[in-house]
Design a protein around this motif. Structure first.
Motif, short mmCIF file in Angstrom:
data_model
loop_
_atom_site.label_atom_id
_atom_site.label_comp_id
_atom_site.label_asym_id
_atom_site.label_seq_id
_atom_site.Cartn_x
_atom_site.Cartn_y
_atom_site.Cartn_z
N HIS A 198 1.82 16.02 -14.30
CA HIS A 198 0.67 16.70 -14.89
C HIS A 198 1.08 17.96 -15.66
N LYS A 199 2.16 18.62 -15.20
CA LYS A 199 2.56 19.88 -15.83
C LYS A 199 4.07 20.05 -15.76
N ILE A 200 4.67 20.52 -16.85
CA ILE A 200 6.09 20.85 -16.85
C ILE A 200 6.29 22.21 -17.51
N PRO A 201 7.31 22.97 -17.06
CA PRO A 201 7.61 24.24 -17.72
C PRO A 201 8.45 23.98 -18.98
N PHE A 238 2.03 12.58 -6.63
CA PHE A 238 3.13 11.72 -6.20
C PHE A 238 2.68 10.83 -5.05
N ALA A 239 3.35 9.68 -4.94
CA ALA A 239 3.06 8.73 -3.88
C ALA A 239 4.34 8.01 -3.49
N LYS A 263 0.82 -1.20 0.00
CA LYS A 263 0.00 0.00 0.00
C LYS A 263 0.86 1.26 0.00
N PHE A 264 0.33 2.34 -0.59
CA PHE A 264 1.00 3.63 -0.55
C PHE A 264 1.11 4.09 0.90
N THR A 265 2.26 4.59 1.28
CA THR A 265 2.43 5.18 2.61
C THR A 265 2.21 6.68 2.59
N ILE A 266 2.41 7.30 1.42
CA ILE A 266 2.16 8.73 1.18
C ILE A 266 1.42 8.83 -0.15
N ASP A 267 0.45 9.74 -0.23
CA ASP A 267 -0.26 9.93 -1.50
C ASP A 267 -0.80 11.36 -1.55
N SER A 268 -0.31 12.15 -2.51
CA SER A 268 -0.80 13.52 -2.65
C SER A 268 -2.21 13.55 -3.22
N LYS A 269 -2.62 12.45 -3.83
CA LYS A 269 -3.94 12.27 -4.46
C LYS A 269 -4.15 13.21 -5.64
N GLY A 270 -4.22 14.51 -5.42
CA GLY A 270 -4.37 15.45 -6.52
C GLY A 270 -3.03 15.97 -6.99
N THR A 271 -3.06 17.01 -7.82
CA THR A 271 -1.84 17.62 -8.34
C THR A 271 -1.11 18.35 -7.23
#
Length: 355
Positions: free
Chosen positions: A313-316, A296-297, A278-286
């Motif tokens: 999701h996005k890069i400069p 990120f997770a 299982k994921f121990t960390i999950d930002s879920k959204g952007t």
């Protein structure tokens, strides 16, 4: 076997001073192009930072010849610690990062001229030349001569990071985790041998298995990142020590995590959940990282090594002119064109020259 991983996006390297150490990684490994240089609080990482929110600065540096980058990471709210002992071959966790080179003899000559601590040229079970080299903090890198998985020619002797040497308590226990994670069963070799004296003077007997994932053509960054190689090392004489021990925070000096580029986080999470990871960390959204952003997770391997997963999701591209690429609106999973990466490289900050 379904694959949701395209390549090594980056590996985290904790340092006490980014401005001091980044030029070394730039000179030795060509990691000179900064995708972001970000200062923020690591609010989601408290399970690995003593339950407290700490501030940090992070630079994601790439080598545009191909391969993953280095996320060079510095605490700004505390004095960073380090591992309480000097890890040796077979200790548990991220022991060394793998760097690719087109010419191992030329790289060793470069390292010697820079007065870096470097081994003699060795040969692995696949017949490839490689050498070990230490950075100024004593972190170990394995530089391997390979011909495949290059993105372009930029005058550097090396490309970026394409994998890691990971100490495990049991190869048989850890292999299914990594095969499930990467979506590959590609074992390059599996041997029992003595360890190299450069990384452990005792040269213990070890089981060494190399798992690979060939470069793909699916995913925005697949051509840039290239293939993946993981070397699982199990000591035969005794249990290795855990490198990420209880005295060390995520972000302290040394190797923090190994990060993979993810095509689609949700199905990958489902696959790992079914396998008991299982994921121990999950930002879920952007989650914003400077001008870049993504979900990120984190997941731990069976011995607690930290694996980061990022769905970008996005890069400069050219932030000076407000040009950002929103990957969530991009149809299909074709690789980005090479010219776009060239523009990104030209527009990005570079590491200062090493004195």
């Amino acid at each position: 076997m379904e694959s949701y991983i395209t390549g090594v996006q980056q590996a985290g390297i904790g340092v006490p001073d980014i401005d001091k150490y980044w030029p070394w990684y730039s000179k030795m490994f060509g990691l000179s192009v900064a995708i972001f240089d970000d200062r923020a609080e690591a609010a989601l990482m408290t399970p690995y930072t003593g339950g407290e929110v700490h501030s940090r600065r992070a630079v994601l540096a790439l080598n545009m010849a191909g391969g993953g980058g280095a996320e060079i990471w510095q605490f700004t709210s505390r004095t960073p610690g380090s591992c309480s002992f000097n890890p040796v071959y077979g200790d548990l966790g991220l022991f060394a990062l793998k760097i690719k080179t087109r010419n191992i003899k030329s790289f060793v000559a470069l390292a010697q001229s820079a007065k870096a601590e470097v081994s003699e040229i060795l040969t692995d079970a696949k017949g490839r030349g490689y050498a070990w080299v230490k950075d100024p903090m004593g972190n170990i890198f394995q530089v391997v001569e390979i011909s495949e998985g290059w993105f372009g020619e930029n005058g550097n002797l090396t490309g970026g990071i394409f994998g890691a040497v990971v100490g495990v308590s049991s190869v048989d226990k850890s292999l299914p985790f990594y095969q499930t994670l990467l979506g590959t069963s590609g074992v390059v070799f599996d041997e029992e041998a003595n360890g190299d004296k450069f990384v452990d003077a005792e040269s213990p007997a070890v089981r060494r298995l190399v798992l690979s994932k060939t470069p793909g053509q699916v995913g925005a960054f697949s051509q840039l990142l290239g293939g993946i190689e993981l070397e699982l090392v199990e000591r035969k004489d005794k249990a290795g020590k855990r490198i990420f021990d209880d005295t060390r925070y995520w972000g302290d000096c040394g190797f923090i995590h190994l990060c993979f580029d993810v095509l689609d986080m949700e199905p990958l999470q489902n696959v790992l959940n079914k396998a008991g990871h299982k994921f121990t960390i999950d930002s879920k959204g952007t989650f914003a990282m400077g001008e870049a952003g993504g979900r990120f997770a984190y997941v731990e391997d069976p011995d607690g090594a930290l694996i980061e997963l990022v769905e970008t999701h996005k890069i400069p591209i050219m932030k000076k002119y407000g040009w950002f690429l929103d990957l969530t609106k991009r149809k299909g999973n074709k690789p980005l064109p090479k010219w776009m990466f060239k523009v990104l490289a030209m527009a990005s900050p570079k590491a200062k020259a090493l004195d």
